[in-house]
Design a protein around this motif. Structure first.
Motif, PDB file in Angstrom:
ATOM      1  N   SER A   1       2.672   6.310  -1.724  1.00  0.00           N
ATOM      2  CA  SER A   1       1.539   5.405  -1.919  1.00  0.00           C
ATOM      3  C   SER A   1       0.959   5.699  -3.294  1.00  0.00           C
ATOM      4  O   SER A   1       1.432   6.591  -3.998  1.00  0.00           O
ATOM      5  CB  SER A   1       0.479   5.608  -0.833  1.00  0.00           C
ATOM      6  OG  SER A   1      -0.135   6.882  -0.981  1.00  0.00           O
TER       7      SER A   1
ATOM      8  N   ALA B   1       2.594   7.995   9.841  1.00  0.00           N
ATOM      9  CA  ALA B   1       1.568   7.182  10.504  1.00  0.00           C
ATOM     10  C   ALA B   1       0.198   7.839  10.393  1.00  0.00           C
ATOM     11  O   ALA B   1      -0.821   7.156  10.194  1.00  0.00           O
ATOM     12  CB  ALA B   1       1.937   6.955  11.967  1.00  0.00           C
TER      13      ALA B   1
ATOM     14  N   VAL C   1      -1.042   7.255   6.828  1.00  0.00           N
ATOM     15  CA  VAL C   1      -1.448   5.855   6.666  1.00  0.00           C
ATOM     16  C   VAL C   1      -2.819   5.614   7.302  1.00  0.00           C
ATOM     17  O   VAL C   1      -3.690   4.952   6.718  1.00  0.00           O
ATOM     18  CB  VAL C   1      -0.381   4.927   7.273  1.00  0.00           C
ATOM     19  CG1 VAL C   1      -0.903   3.502   7.398  1.00  0.00           C
ATOM     20  CG2 VAL C   1       0.891   4.967   6.430  1.00  0.00           C
ATOM     21  N   LYS C   2      -3.013   6.168   8.491  1.00  0.00           N
ATOM     22  CA  LYS C   2      -4.293   5.989   9.181  1.00  0.00           C
ATOM     23  C   LYS C   2      -5.423   6.672   8.421  1.00  0.00           C
ATOM     24  O   LYS C   2      -6.506   6.082   8.217  1.00  0.00           O
ATOM     25  CB  LYS C   2      -4.204   6.550  10.597  1.00  0.00           C
ATOM     26  CG  LYS C   2      -5.470   6.364  11.406  1.00  0.00           C
ATOM     27  CD  LYS C   2      -5.299   6.890  12.831  1.00  0.00           C
ATOM     28  CE  LYS C   2      -6.578   6.706  13.642  1.00  0.00           C
ATOM     29  NZ  LYS C   2      -6.415   7.229  15.035  1.00  0.00           N
TER      30      LYS C   2
ATOM     31  N   ASP D   1       0.819  -1.212   0.000  1.00  0.00           N
ATOM     32  CA  ASP D   1       0.000   0.000   0.000  1.00  0.00           C
ATOM     33  C   ASP D   1       0.853   1.263   0.000  1.00  0.00           C
ATOM     34  O   ASP D   1       0.404   2.338  -0.435  1.00  0.00           O
ATOM     35  CB  ASP D   1      -0.913   0.025   1.229  1.00  0.00           C
ATOM     36  CG  ASP D   1      -1.953  -1.078   1.183  1.00  0.00           C
ATOM     37  OD1 ASP D   1      -2.369  -1.465   0.068  1.00  0.00           O
ATOM     38  OD2 ASP D   1      -2.346  -1.556   2.261  1.00  0.00           O
TER      39      ASP D   1
ATOM     40  N   SER E   1      -2.622  -0.570   5.023  1.00  0.00           N
ATOM     41  CA  SER E   1      -2.249  -1.612   5.980  1.00  0.00           C
ATOM     42  C   SER E   1      -0.891  -2.256   5.684  1.00  0.00           C
ATOM     43  O   SER E   1      -0.154  -2.582   6.605  1.00  0.00           O
ATOM     44  CB  SER E   1      -3.324  -2.706   6.031  1.00  0.00           C
ATOM     45  OG  SER E   1      -3.488  -3.310   4.766  1.00  0.00           O
ATOM     46  N   ARG E   2      -0.594  -2.482   4.414  1.00  0.00           N
ATOM     47  CA  ARG E   2       0.661  -3.168   4.068  1.00  0.00           C
ATOM     48  C   ARG E   2       1.724  -2.113   3.702  1.00  0.00           C
ATOM     49  O   ARG E   2       1.714  -1.558   2.606  1.00  0.00           O
ATOM     50  CB  ARG E   2       0.443  -4.132   2.898  1.00  0.00           C
ATOM     51  CG  ARG E   2      -0.411  -5.343   3.280  1.00  0.00           C
ATOM     52  CD  ARG E   2      -0.717  -6.201   2.063  1.00  0.00           C
ATOM     53  NE  ARG E   2       0.477  -6.616   1.340  1.00  0.00           N
ATOM     54  CZ  ARG E   2       1.243  -7.652   1.661  1.00  0.00           C
ATOM     55  NH1 ARG E   2       0.939  -8.383   2.736  1.00  0.00           N
ATOM     56  NH2 ARG E   2       2.297  -7.974   0.923  1.00  0.00           N
ATOM     57  N   ILE E   3       2.636  -1.866   4.657  1.00  0.00           N
ATOM     58  CA  ILE E   3       3.612  -0.787   4.510  1.00  0.00           C
ATOM     59  C   ILE E   3       5.016  -1.373   4.403  1.00  0.00           C
ATOM     60  O   ILE E   3       5.474  -2.108   5.286  1.00  0.00           O
ATOM     61  CB  ILE E   3       3.543   0.186   5.707  1.00  0.00           C
ATOM     62  CG1 ILE E   3       2.109   0.706   5.887  1.00  0.00           C
ATOM     63  CG2 ILE E   3       4.541   1.323   5.516  1.00  0.00           C
ATOM     64  CD1 ILE E   3       1.554   1.424   4.685  1.00  0.00           C
TER      65      ILE E   3
ATOM     66  N   PHE F   1       3.400   2.258  14.002  1.00  0.00           N
ATOM     67  CA  PHE F   1       2.480   1.581  13.079  1.00  0.00           C
ATOM     68  C   PHE F   1       1.926   0.303  13.707  1.00  0.00           C
ATOM     69  O   PHE F   1       2.047  -0.795  13.161  1.00  0.00           O
ATOM     70  CB  PHE F   1       3.195   1.249  11.760  1.00  0.00           C
ATOM     71  CG  PHE F   1       3.688   2.449  11.019  1.00  0.00           C
ATOM     72  CD1 PHE F   1       2.868   3.121  10.126  1.00  0.00           C
ATOM     73  CD2 PHE F   1       4.973   2.933  11.224  1.00  0.00           C
ATOM     74  CE1 PHE F   1       3.321   4.241   9.441  1.00  0.00           C
ATOM     75  CE2 PHE F   1       5.435   4.055  10.543  1.00  0.00           C
ATOM     76  CZ  PHE F   1       4.603   4.708   9.659  1.00  0.00           C
TER      77      PHE F   1
ATOM     78  N   GLU G   1      -0.340  -2.678  14.770  1.00  0.00           N
ATOM     79  CA  GLU G   1      -1.375  -3.483  14.121  1.00  0.00           C
ATOM     80  C   GLU G   1      -1.337  -3.387  12.592  1.00  0.00           C
ATOM     81  O   GLU G   1      -2.285  -3.795  11.917  1.00  0.00           O
ATOM     82  CB  GLU G   1      -2.769  -3.099  14.629  1.00  0.00           C
ATOM     83  CG  GLU G   1      -2.935  -3.300  16.132  1.00  0.00           C
ATOM     84  CD  GLU G   1      -4.317  -2.899  16.609  1.00  0.00           C
ATOM     85  OE1 GLU G   1      -5.158  -2.518  15.768  1.00  0.00           O
ATOM     86  OE2 GLU G   1      -4.558  -2.975  17.830  1.00  0.00           O
ATOM     87  N   LEU G   2      -0.262  -2.862  12.024  1.00  0.00           N
ATOM     88  CA  LEU G   2      -0.104  -2.835  10.572  1.00  0.00           C
ATOM     89  C   LEU G   2       0.984  -3.813  10.162  1.00  0.00           C
ATOM     90  O   LEU G   2       1.863  -4.171  10.963  1.00  0.00           O
ATOM     91  CB  LEU G   2       0.266  -1.431  10.090  1.00  0.00           C
ATOM     92  CG  LEU G   2      -0.757  -0.322  10.313  1.00  0.00           C
ATOM     93  CD1 LEU G   2      -0.252   0.972   9.693  1.00  0.00           C
ATOM     94  CD2 LEU G   2      -2.106  -0.695   9.721  1.00  0.00           C
ATOM     95  N   ASP G   3       0.937  -4.250   8.920  1.00  0.00           N
ATOM     96  CA  ASP G   3       1.968  -5.131   8.396  1.00  0.00           C
ATOM     97  C   ASP G   3       3.152  -4.291   7.931  1.00  0.00           C
ATOM     98  O   ASP G   3       3.046  -3.532   6.961  1.00  0.00           O
ATOM     99  CB  ASP G   3       1.432  -5.942   7.208  1.00  0.00           C
ATOM    100  CG  ASP G   3       0.343  -6.913   7.616  1.00  0.00           C
ATOM    101  OD1 ASP G   3       0.421  -7.425   8.750  1.00  0.00           O
ATOM    102  OD2 ASP G   3      -0.561  -7.161   6.801  1.00  0.00           O
TER     103      ASP G   3
END
Length: 353
Positions: free
Chosen positions: A44, A80, A83-84, A18, A89-91, A109, A111-113
């Protein structure tokens, strides 16, 4: 959107990411055009952001195009928040960060991958565009002239450090912004060490003098090596020199897009082996050059990859006889579809001064 960012996004999509955080400052420059000591990029699909601090805001605005510029010393908090807000989610992140920085990322980050990426931008950097090639070509021309000028400067009694300093300052006088690396200047027995440091040793008649040096021009490097002789040369020295020169030229003659990495190393190495000096060629044949003095690609006998048009590579065979002397000849070359262009044009026939 510039072509480099477009290629970045295409690669990111292939990896199903992402967004990606870029901290390597040379990669930041490659993507944005911004050069500074503090800069982090987040890319992104829908947003491209450069975070730096207040010292660089004016420069960042002048040097970049298509990037949002944010002044903040807590770049991870800024990213962050983005992203939120975007629900990503996939960083991805560059995997050469410190452990402490990774722990900061984990805290920012939650709870994010977080997915480490190896050589993500460096893989894109392997193929140079016209602007990059022009800068490397200019850097090579500066090195070439500095070598020619050094031939008039070198005399018996000059020390290795004096000669190294002459090369360094001459390249700056000719327009270089700095050095690619610390100049290697080795005479006599010291030349048997591939990466010898210049010493307060005077050069003497009958000695080999190896000069490995390069400069920066518009952030891009040159990297060349020449070995010359002072006063006279022995038959053995001439034989070894001409063997290395033959190996160097053989690769120039055969390098082109599609040549395997293994063959890139094997072509010159076989010549040195056939001459009986295989055990004395102790390093790889070369590497990529660009924003870094050593960058992708590298070459080995186990690789299955091939070289591609647009790569800028070094060709640097050598023979090193411990306790006696050594020889290295190094050129920079640009790979094309049908062959290669020699970028370092300084003379390399056997030179005795």
């Amino acid at each position: 959107m510039n072509k480099r960012v477009q290629a970045f996004l295409a690669k990111m999509q292939e990896k199903e990411l992402d967004g990606i955080i870029i901290n390597n400052l040379k990669n930041v420059y490659y993507l944005t055009g911004f050069w500074g000591s503090n800069g982090t990029v987040f890319i992104s699909r829908d947003r491209q952001v450069l975070v730096t601090d207040s010292r660089y805001i004016i420069a960042a605005k002048q040097e970049t195009s298509g990037f949002e510029i944010v002044a903040d010393r807590d770049e991870l908090a800024v990213i962050a928040g983005i992203v939120k807000d975007m629900g990503l989610s996939r960083i991805g992140f560059e995997d050469e960060i410190s452990v402490s920085y990774y722990h900061r990322m984990q805290a920012s980050f939650e709870e994010l991958d977080l997915l480490p990426q190896t050589q993500f931008v460096e893989g894109l950097r392997m193929i140079k565009d016209e602007a990059e090639i022009a800068a490397i070509r200019k850097a090579c021309s500066i090195s070439d002239q500095a070598f020619r000028d050094a031939l008039d400067f070198i005399k018996p009694g000059k020390t290795e450090i004096e000669i190294a300093n002459f090369l360094d300052f001459r390249m700056r006088e000719l327009g270089a912004s700095g050095l690619s690396f610390d100049t290697i200047l080795a005479s006599g027995i010291n030349s048997s060490k591939p990466h010898a440091h210049p010493m307060h040793k005077p050069v003497e008649l009958g000695e080999a003098i190896t000069m490995d040096f390069g400069c920066l021009y518009d952030h891009y490097v040159s990297d060349m090596t020449r070995t010359i002789y002072l006063g006279h040369v022995s038959d053995e020295q001439a034989e070894i020199y001409n063997t290395v020169l033959k190996a160097n030229q053989a690769l120039i003659d055969q390098a082109k897009a599609g040549l395997g990495f293994r063959d890139f190393d094997k072509i010159p190495r076989d010549i040195i082996i056939e001459a009986g000096y295989g055990d004395y060629f102790t390093h790889g044949i070369g590497h990529g050059i660009g924003l870094d003095i050593h960058e992708e690609p590298y070459f080995s006998q186990t690789s299955t990859e091939t070289i591609k048009a647009g790569m800028t590579l070094t060709d640097e065979p050598g023979i090193y006889i411990e306790g006696k002397y050594g020889v290295r000849i190094e050129d920079d070359i640009l790979i094309t579809e049908t062959g290669c262009e020699l970028l370092t044009l300084a003379p390399k026939e056997l030179i005795v001064i």
